[in-house]
Design a protein around this motif. Structure first.
Motif, PDB file in Angstrom:
ATOM      1  N   VAL A 168       0.834  -1.200   0.000  1.00 41.21           N
ATOM      2  CA  VAL A 168       0.000   0.000   0.000  1.00 41.21           C
ATOM      3  C   VAL A 168       0.871   1.253   0.000  1.00 41.21           C
ATOM      4  CG1 VAL A 168      -1.741   1.292   1.285  1.00 41.21           C
ATOM      5  CG2 VAL A 168      -1.885  -1.190   1.152  1.00 41.21           C
ATOM      6  N   LEU A 169       1.935   1.235   0.793  1.00 40.74           N
ATOM      7  CA  LEU A 169       2.847   2.383   0.818  1.00 40.74           C
ATOM      8  C   LEU A 169       3.490   2.606  -0.541  1.00 40.74           C
ATOM      9  CD1 LEU A 169       4.623   2.005   4.290  1.00 40.74           C
ATOM     10  CD2 LEU A 169       3.046   3.798   3.576  1.00 40.74           C
ATOM     11  N   LEU A 170       3.847   1.523  -1.216  1.00 44.62           N
ATOM     12  CA  LEU A 170       4.419   1.657  -2.556  1.00 44.62           C
ATOM     13  C   LEU A 170       3.420   2.297  -3.506  1.00 44.62           C
ATOM     14  CD1 LEU A 170       6.719   1.107  -4.539  1.00 44.62           C
ATOM     15  CD2 LEU A 170       5.753  -1.181  -4.910  1.00 44.62           C
ATOM     16  N   GLY A 171       2.149   1.876  -3.412  1.00 44.95           N
ATOM     17  CA  GLY A 171       1.123   2.491  -4.249  1.00 44.95           C
ATOM     18  C   GLY A 171       0.959   3.972  -3.966  1.00 44.95           C
ATOM     19  N   VAL A 172       1.053   4.361  -2.692  1.00 43.72           N
ATOM     20  CA  VAL A 172       0.958   5.779  -2.336  1.00 43.72           C
ATOM     21  C   VAL A 172       2.136   6.556  -2.902  1.00 43.72           C
ATOM     22  CG1 VAL A 172       0.987   7.410  -0.411  1.00 43.72           C
ATOM     23  CG2 VAL A 172      -0.401   5.335  -0.259  1.00 43.72           C
ATOM     24  N   LEU A 173       3.333   5.982  -2.803  1.00 46.04           N
ATOM     25  CA  LEU A 173       4.523   6.661  -3.318  1.00 46.04           C
ATOM     26  C   LEU A 173       4.468   6.817  -4.837  1.00 46.04           C
ATOM     27  CD1 LEU A 173       7.299   4.999  -1.135  1.00 46.04           C
ATOM     28  CD2 LEU A 173       6.426   7.332  -0.958  1.00 46.04           C
ATOM     29  N   ILE A 174       3.902   5.835  -5.528  1.00 52.25           N
ATOM     30  CA  ILE A 174       3.802   5.926  -6.991  1.00 52.25           C
ATOM     31  C   ILE A 174       2.928   7.111  -7.388  1.00 52.25           C
ATOM     32  CG2 ILE A 174       2.819   4.778  -9.021  1.00 52.25           C
ATOM     33  CD1 ILE A 174       3.814   2.144  -7.892  1.00 52.25           C
ATOM     34  N   THR A 175       1.862   7.359  -6.628  1.00 51.97           N
ATOM     35  CA  THR A 175       0.983   8.483  -6.964  1.00 51.97           C
ATOM     36  C   THR A 175       1.686   9.829  -6.785  1.00 51.97           C
ATOM     37  OG1 THR A 175       0.070   8.651  -4.711  1.00 51.97           O
ATOM     38  CG2 THR A 175      -1.021   7.154  -6.257  1.00 51.97           C
ATOM     39  N   MET A 176       2.749   9.863  -5.984  1.00 59.50           N
ATOM     40  CA  MET A 176       3.504  11.105  -5.827  1.00 59.50           C
ATOM     41  C   MET A 176       4.379  11.384  -7.042  1.00 59.50           C
ATOM     42  SD  MET A 176       4.675  10.794  -1.819  1.00 59.50           S
ATOM     43  CE  MET A 176       5.573  12.354  -1.907  1.00 59.50           C
ATOM     44  N   LEU A 177       4.711  10.345  -7.811  1.00 60.07           N
ATOM     45  CA  LEU A 177       5.609  10.487  -8.961  1.00 60.07           C
ATOM     46  C   LEU A 177       4.861  10.498 -10.294  1.00 60.07           C
ATOM     47  CD1 LEU A 177       8.385   7.984  -7.802  1.00 60.07           C
ATOM     48  CD2 LEU A 177       8.342  10.455  -7.481  1.00 60.07           C
ATOM     49  N   PHE A 178       3.739   9.783 -10.353  1.00 56.54           N
ATOM     50  CA  PHE A 178       3.011   9.658 -11.618  1.00 56.54           C
ATOM     51  C   PHE A 178       1.530   9.946 -11.384  1.00 56.54           C
ATOM     52  CE2 PHE A 178       6.475   6.547 -11.520  1.00 56.54           C
ATOM     53  CZ  PHE A 178       7.233   6.969 -12.598  1.00 56.54           C
ATOM     54  N   SER A 179       0.891  10.515 -12.386  1.00 54.75           N
ATOM     55  CA  SER A 179      -0.550  10.766 -12.330  1.00 54.75           C
ATOM     56  C   SER A 179      -1.141  10.564 -13.716  1.00 54.75           C
ATOM     57  CB  SER A 179      -0.844  12.188 -11.833  1.00 54.75           C
ATOM     58  OG  SER A 179      -0.372  13.149 -12.756  1.00 54.75           O
ATOM     59  N   GLY A 180      -2.438  10.383 -13.747  1.00 53.09           N
ATOM     60  CA  GLY A 180      -3.089  10.146 -15.025  1.00 53.09           C
ATOM     61  C   GLY A 180      -3.145  11.371 -15.920  1.00 53.09           C
ATOM     62  N   GLY A 181      -3.046  12.558 -15.327  1.00 53.44           N
ATOM     63  CA  GLY A 181      -3.141  13.773 -16.115  1.00 53.44           C
ATOM     64  C   GLY A 181      -4.525  14.404 -16.025  1.00 53.44           C
ATOM     65  N   MET A 182      -4.650  15.555 -16.620  1.00 52.53           N
ATOM     66  CA  MET A 182      -5.872  16.334 -16.491  1.00 52.53           C
ATOM     67  C   MET A 182      -7.061  15.653 -17.177  1.00 52.53           C
ATOM     68  SD  MET A 182      -6.612  20.240 -17.737  1.00 52.53           S
ATOM     69  CE  MET A 182      -6.447  19.779 -19.465  1.00 52.53           C
ATOM     70  N   ILE A 183      -6.875  15.185 -18.405  1.00 49.69           N
ATOM     71  CA  ILE A 183      -7.999  14.633 -19.160  1.00 49.69           C
ATOM     72  C   ILE A 183      -8.515  13.332 -18.549  1.00 49.69           C
ATOM     73  CG2 ILE A 183      -8.721  13.704 -21.409  1.00 49.69           C
ATOM     74  CD1 ILE A 183      -6.879  15.725 -22.727  1.00 49.69           C
ATOM     75  N   PRO A 184      -7.665  12.353 -18.223  1.00 47.71           N
ATOM     76  CA  PRO A 184      -8.192  11.158 -17.547  1.00 47.71           C
ATOM     77  C   PRO A 184      -8.868  11.480 -16.218  1.00 47.71           C
ATOM     78  CG  PRO A 184      -6.003  10.723 -18.410  1.00 47.71           C
ATOM     79  CD  PRO A 184      -6.232  12.195 -18.543  1.00 47.71           C
TER      80      PRO A 184
END
Length: 290
Positions: free
Chosen positions: A110-126
């Motif tokens: 779960v912590l790894l998933g949280v850290l990934i969201t700090m580095l990558f995001s789907g972007g404005m349109i998604p």
């Protein structure tokens, strides 16, 4: 305590001088904005640096408050700030506390998933498609639900919870408390400084929300104060819509812009002194170890 050496006194004097200069550099823009917002149009038209009005005027504020929609947008912003901050704190604390317990299974994943969201995001349109698919567009929930948890704040608060001595929780369990009672009776009361700090962070973000409001809200009656004040500045600068009214009231666009800055900034600044004593302590305690 022995007297300071000449070198030590010189060091202190240089430090005070540098800090005084830095403080002036930080404070002068606020003084300028505040002074111009209360300055008469004639004095503003003459130009120059204004730090204290020689000719006072409330015309800019009268122009801002001349429409009833300002009160509505202010109430909407207060609602979004209060409710949104409560949602943020509820989701952040209830997720950070379990992740701070090493006995939780799957914690690292779960912590790894949280850290990934700090580095990558789907972007404005998604993100817009997700918000639209959930039926949140043109509702105030679109300004609160998508930003319910900040990954950075979650990690810092998790680290804060990890610093609570395990002996305290063990004592509470011996007295008959379960994990939920330990969270509400032990963890939350001990984390007051951290929660106050993140409450300030979240409330400032909600108060200044602008882009999401423009993106998700199509109904102008649901605009936040930042969006509405932007419209006032655009009308004042482009001289469209209320141009004749500006001429009648003899208002300079610059004074309107400064009045808008004061009006948008002052409320949240008034909240800060009540949380300031917890600010540094809360951030530092949660950022010592991971």
């Amino acid at each position: 305590m022995r007297d300071r050496t000449p070198g030590g006194r010189l060091f202190d004097a240089v430090n005070y001088a540098i800090l005084s200069v830095v403080a002036c550099v930080c404070i002068l823009p606020f003084i300028y904005v505040l002074a111009v917002s209360f300055t008469s149009p004639e004095e503003v038209a003459r130009g120059g640096l204004i730090l204290f009005p020689r000719e006072w005027s409330l015309a800019a504020y009268e122009y801002i408050f001349s429409t009833g929609t300002l009160t509505n947008s202010l109430l909407i912003t207060v609602y979004v700030t209060v409710v949104g901050t409560l949602i943020n704190l509820i989701f952040t604390t209830t997720m950070a506390y379990p992740l701070s317990r090493t006995r939780l299974r799957g914690r690292q994943g779960v912590l790894l998933g949280v850290l990934i969201t700090m580095l990558f995001s789907g972007g404005m349109i998604p993100t817009y498609f997700v918000v639209s698919g959930l039926g949140l567009t043109n509702t105030l929930w679109s300004l609160m639900i998508p930003s319910a948890i900040s990954a950075f704040n979650l990690i810092v608060l998790k680290n804060f919870f990890q610093q609570i001595p395990s002996e305290v929780e063990d004592s509470a369990k011996i007295d008959g408390c379960n994990d939920v009672e330990v969270f509400f009776r032990i963890a939350l009361p001990l984390s007051g400084p951290a929660i106050a700090t993140f409450a300030l962070f979240y409330s400032v973000d909600h108060w200044n929300t602008f882009f999401n409001a423009v993106l998700y809200l199509n109904d102008s009656s649901k605009w936040t104060i930042q969006v509405y004040l932007r419209e006032i500045v655009i009308l004042a600068q482009s001289n469209i819509g209320d141009s004749s009214r500006l001429e009648e009231m003899n208002i300079q666009p610059l004074t309107i812009r400064m009045a808008v800055v004061v009006f948008a900034t002052l409320p949240i600044m008034l909240v800060y002194p009540f949380l300031q004593k917890h600010f540094v302590k809360g951030v530092m305690l949660g950022s010592v170890k991971g």
